[in-house]
Design a protein around this motif. Structure first.
Motif, PDB file in Angstrom:
ATOM      1  N   GLY A   3     -30.494  17.475   4.935  1.00  0.00           N
ATOM      2  CA  GLY A   3     -29.757  16.559   6.200  1.00  0.00           C
ATOM      3  C   GLY A   3     -29.890  15.721   6.800  1.00  0.00           C
ATOM      4  N   ILE A   4     -30.527  14.110   7.407  1.00  0.00           N
ATOM      5  CA  ILE A   4     -30.762  13.548   8.311  1.00  0.00           C
ATOM      6  C   ILE A   4     -29.977  12.789   8.988  1.00  0.00           C
ATOM      7  CG2 ILE A   4     -32.346  12.333   7.867  1.00  0.00           C
ATOM      8  CD1 ILE A   4     -33.708  12.785   6.278  1.00  0.00           C
ATOM      9  N   ALA A   5     -29.617  13.043  10.594  1.00  0.00           N
ATOM     10  CA  ALA A   5     -29.126  12.001  11.158  1.00  0.00           C
ATOM     11  C   ALA A   5     -29.500  10.791  11.619  1.00  0.00           C
ATOM     12  CB  ALA A   5     -29.001  12.596  12.784  1.00  0.00           C
ATOM     13  N   VAL A   6     -29.099   9.643  11.004  1.00  0.00           N
ATOM     14  CA  VAL A   6     -29.295   8.468  11.374  1.00  0.00           C
ATOM     15  C   VAL A   6     -28.562   7.602  11.931  1.00  0.00           C
ATOM     16  CG1 VAL A   6     -30.780   8.800   9.224  1.00  0.00           C
ATOM     17  CG2 VAL A   6     -28.166   7.863   9.026  1.00  0.00           C
ATOM     18  N   PRO A   7     -29.023   6.570  12.889  1.00  0.00           N
ATOM     19  CA  PRO A   7     -27.950   5.927  14.076  1.00  0.00           C
ATOM     20  C   PRO A   7     -27.045   4.996  13.105  1.00  0.00           C
ATOM     21  CG  PRO A   7     -30.019   5.256  14.549  1.00  0.00           C
ATOM     22  CD  PRO A   7     -29.771   6.243  13.636  1.00  0.00           C
ATOM     23  N   ASP A   8     -27.539   3.995  12.213  1.00  0.00           N
ATOM     24  CA  ASP A   8     -27.264   3.144  11.279  1.00  0.00           C
ATOM     25  C   ASP A   8     -27.282   3.941   9.434  1.00  0.00           C
ATOM     26  OD1 ASP A   8     -26.830   0.932   9.396  1.00  0.00           O
ATOM     27  OD2 ASP A   8     -26.870  -0.673  11.622  1.00  0.00           O
ATOM     28  N   ALA A  57     -20.999  16.199  16.783  1.00  0.00           N
ATOM     29  CA  ALA A  57     -21.766  16.695  16.494  1.00  0.00           C
ATOM     30  C   ALA A  57     -22.966  15.540  15.972  1.00  0.00           C
ATOM     31  CB  ALA A  57     -21.946  17.632  15.432  1.00  0.00           C
ATOM     32  N   ILE A  58     -23.083  14.690  15.753  1.00  0.00           N
ATOM     33  CA  ILE A  58     -24.432  13.961  15.074  1.00  0.00           C
ATOM     34  C   ILE A  58     -24.625  12.854  16.434  1.00  0.00           C
ATOM     35  CG2 ILE A  58     -24.783  11.472  13.147  1.00  0.00           C
ATOM     36  CD1 ILE A  58     -25.171  15.030  12.262  1.00  0.00           C
ATOM     37  N   ALA A  59     -23.458  12.220  16.673  1.00  0.00           N
ATOM     38  CA  ALA A  59     -23.991  11.302  18.075  1.00  0.00           C
ATOM     39  C   ALA A  59     -24.508  12.074  18.716  1.00  0.00           C
ATOM     40  CB  ALA A  59     -22.667  11.231  18.225  1.00  0.00           C
ATOM     41  N   LYS A  60     -24.512  13.789  19.441  1.00  0.00           N
ATOM     42  CA  LYS A  60     -24.499  14.399  19.840  1.00  0.00           C
ATOM     43  C   LYS A  60     -26.456  14.578  20.118  1.00  0.00           C
ATOM     44  CE  LYS A  60     -22.711  18.041  22.138  1.00  0.00           C
ATOM     45  NZ  LYS A  60     -21.865  19.321  22.716  1.00  0.00           N
ATOM     46  N   PHE A  61     -26.317  15.173  18.418  1.00  0.00           N
ATOM     47  CA  PHE A  61     -27.812  15.463  17.997  1.00  0.00           C
ATOM     48  C   PHE A  61     -28.820  14.355  18.002  1.00  0.00           C
ATOM     49  CE2 PHE A  61     -31.166  15.635  14.674  1.00  0.00           C
ATOM     50  CZ  PHE A  61     -31.673  16.475  14.618  1.00  0.00           C
ATOM     51  N   LEU A  62     -28.630  13.268  17.724  1.00  0.00           N
ATOM     52  CA  LEU A  62     -29.115  11.845  18.140  1.00  0.00           C
ATOM     53  C   LEU A  62     -29.049  11.508  19.269  1.00  0.00           C
ATOM     54  CD1 LEU A  62     -27.232   9.447  15.435  1.00  0.00           C
ATOM     55  CD2 LEU A  62     -29.578  10.312  15.368  1.00  0.00           C
ATOM     56  N   GLY A  63     -28.398  11.614  19.996  1.00  0.00           N
ATOM     57  CA  GLY A  63     -28.449  11.991  22.217  1.00  0.00           C
ATOM     58  C   GLY A  63     -29.426  12.302  22.504  1.00  0.00           C
ATOM     59  N   SER A  67     -32.113  14.498  20.543  1.00  0.00           N
ATOM     60  CA  SER A  67     -33.003  15.008  19.428  1.00  0.00           C
ATOM     61  C   SER A  67     -33.832  13.155  18.732  1.00  0.00           C
ATOM     62  CB  SER A  67     -33.181  15.601  18.536  1.00  0.00           C
ATOM     63  OG  SER A  67     -32.859  16.693  18.778  1.00  0.00           O
ATOM     64  N   GLY A  68     -32.877  12.429  18.688  1.00  0.00           N
ATOM     65  CA  GLY A  68     -32.902  10.889  17.803  1.00  0.00           C
ATOM     66  C   GLY A  68     -32.883  11.372  16.563  1.00  0.00           C
ATOM     67  N   PRO A  69     -32.943  10.054  15.828  1.00  0.00           N
ATOM     68  CA  PRO A  69     -32.739  10.028  14.179  1.00  0.00           C
ATOM     69  C   PRO A  69     -34.121  11.397  13.788  1.00  0.00           C
ATOM     70  CG  PRO A  69     -33.456   8.291  15.005  1.00  0.00           C
ATOM     71  CD  PRO A  69     -33.980   9.124  16.151  1.00  0.00           C
ATOM     72  N   GLY A  70     -33.484  12.385  12.947  1.00  0.00           N
ATOM     73  CA  GLY A  70     -34.557  12.672  12.560  1.00  0.00           C
ATOM     74  C   GLY A  70     -33.319  14.087  11.316  1.00  0.00           C
ATOM     75  N   LEU A  71     -34.477  15.323  10.839  1.00  0.00           N
ATOM     76  CA  LEU A  71     -34.015  15.992  10.121  1.00  0.00           C
ATOM     77  C   LEU A  71     -32.564  17.113  11.156  1.00  0.00           C
ATOM     78  CD1 LEU A  71     -37.484  17.522   8.160  1.00  0.00           C
ATOM     79  CD2 LEU A  71     -35.163  16.977   7.071  1.00  0.00           C
ATOM     80  N   GLN A  72     -31.603  17.210  10.302  1.00  0.00           N
ATOM     81  CA  GLN A  72     -30.183  17.977  11.128  1.00  0.00           C
ATOM     82  C   GLN A  72     -29.865  19.191  10.553  1.00  0.00           C
ATOM     83  OE1 GLN A  72     -26.556  17.650  10.763  1.00  0.00           O
ATOM     84  NE2 GLN A  72     -26.286  18.111  12.929  1.00  0.00           N
ATOM     85  N   GLN A  73     -29.984  19.331   9.898  1.00  0.00           N
ATOM     86  CA  GLN A  73     -29.920  20.344   9.219  1.00  0.00           C
ATOM     87  C   GLN A  73     -30.065  20.728   7.426  1.00  0.00           C
ATOM     88  OE1 GLN A  73     -26.226  19.711   6.621  1.00  0.00           O
ATOM     89  NE2 GLN A  73     -25.678  19.317   7.919  1.00  0.00           N
ATOM     90  N   LEU A  74     -30.692  21.932   6.557  1.00  0.00           N
ATOM     91  CA  LEU A  74     -30.339  22.275   5.820  1.00  0.00           C
ATOM     92  C   LEU A  74     -29.675  22.808   4.789  1.00  0.00           C
ATOM     93  CD1 LEU A  74     -32.597  23.073   3.900  1.00  0.00           C
ATOM     94  CD2 LEU A  74     -33.437  24.889   4.882  1.00  0.00           C
ATOM     95  N   ALA A  75     -28.765  22.389   3.744  1.00  0.00           N
ATOM     96  CA  ALA A  75     -27.813  23.198   2.891  1.00  0.00           C
ATOM     97  C   ALA A  75     -28.625  24.128   1.657  1.00  0.00           C
ATOM     98  CB  ALA A  75     -26.628  21.901   2.738  1.00  0.00           C
ATOM     99  N   TYR A  76     -27.832  24.877   1.544  1.00  0.00           N
ATOM    100  CA  TYR A  76     -27.546  25.760   0.280  1.00  0.00           C
ATOM    101  C   TYR A  76     -26.180  25.386  -0.541  1.00  0.00           C
ATOM    102  CZ  TYR A  76     -31.989  27.636   2.791  1.00  0.00           C
ATOM    103  OH  TYR A  76     -33.030  27.563   3.365  1.00  0.00           O
ATOM    104  N   THR A  77     -25.902  25.800  -1.585  1.00  0.00           N
ATOM    105  CA  THR A  77     -25.604  25.607  -2.782  1.00  0.00           C
ATOM    106  C   THR A  77     -25.252  27.363  -2.235  1.00  0.00           C
ATOM    107  OG1 THR A  77     -26.336  24.261  -3.532  1.00  0.00           O
ATOM    108  CG2 THR A  77     -24.237  25.338  -4.713  1.00  0.00           C
ATOM    109  N   VAL A  78     -23.669  27.823  -2.781  1.00  0.00           N
ATOM    110  CA  VAL A  78     -23.287  29.337  -2.795  1.00  0.00           C
ATOM    111  C   VAL A  78     -21.907  29.102  -4.134  1.00  0.00           C
ATOM    112  CG1 VAL A  78     -24.204  30.591  -0.615  1.00  0.00           C
ATOM    113  CG2 VAL A  78     -21.856  28.863  -0.334  1.00  0.00           C
TER     114      VAL A  78
END
Ligand code: CMX
Length: 186
Positions: free
Chosen positions: A59-64, A117-123, A125-136
């Motif tokens: 997952g990558i956080a992006v503003p737009d 959560a994404i707005a807080k992250f962008l504020g 850290s700025g745009p970028g890698l936000q999460q790594l997701a695994y299938t279960v």
């Protein structure tokens, strides 16, 4: 890719110690003392119950969202295969396929609201890698197994994720600075 199955004193074995400087000798918790273990002793049986099947997405956080979809299409040739709004998570998101689309996806996450959560992250850290997701196969079972290991799960019960999946997260502070998502597909 580091092979932790060998322990011949070669530099790649130092990978296991990468967490240590930030943890400190007095730290406790799931990552503490990881560098003291012989990698050969990290057996699969100790992970029974968690049962990660594969990497689901990054997952990558992006503003737009639209601008990011265009960027990845024009520059990396990634195809947008799914879009939705998840009001509970406060995101507009897109799933992008890489190559033949059978492997892990790239998830673009744009904030719906300033308190998300994404707005807080962008504020922060700025745009970028936000999460790594695994299938279960079973998100409750995987969450329980991780709780039993002392890791904090963000939700008591799974919530709705992409395309009707059921999701939960391990707090990044308990997972080496990475927000880990567990995804049980619909
Ligand atoms: N990756 C790594 N570290 C992160 C992080 C992330 N995504 N988000 C926060 N952190 C770190 C911060 O940098 C901060 O570190 P410091 O204390 O060293 O400065 C610390 O965690 C803050 O922890 P907190 O006070 O609990 O933090 P927040 O209020 O920022 O919330 C979190 C963090 C993970 C609980 C929140 O982002 C959350 O609930 N995430 C899960 C939901 C989510 O991400 N939804 C969007 C995606 C939806 C989907 O995937 O479908």
């Amino acid at each position: 890719m580091t092979d932790v199955s060998s322990s011949n004193g070669s530099p790649e074995n130092l990978t296991v110690n990468h967490f240590q400087p930030d943890i400190g000798p007095e730290a406790s918790g799931p990552l503490a003392g990881a560098g003291n273990e012989d990698p050969r002793h990290v057996e699969n049986s100790s992970f029974s119950g968690v049962e990660l099947l594969r990497i689901d997405h990054v997952g990558i956080a992006v503003p737009d969202l639209e601008e990011a979809i265009r960027f990845y299409a024009e520059n990396l040739g990634l195809r947008c295969v799914h879009q939705e709004t998840n009001d509970e998570q406060g995101v507009r998101e897109a799933m992008l396929a890489v190559g033949d689309g059978t492997g892990p996806k790239l998830q673009l996450l744009a904030p719906l609201r300033p308190d998300s959560a994404i707005a807080k992250f962008l504020g922060r850290s700025g745009p970028g890698l936000q999460q790594l997701a695994y299938t279960v196969a079973d998100v409750e079972k995987a969450s329980d197994a991780l709780r039993a290991k002392g890791l904090r799960l963000l939700y008591d019960t799974p919530r709705r994720g992409t395309a009707g999946s059921r999701i939960n997260f391990v707090h990044p502070k308990d997972a080496g600075g990475v927000l880990v998502e567990l995804v049980e597909p619909a």
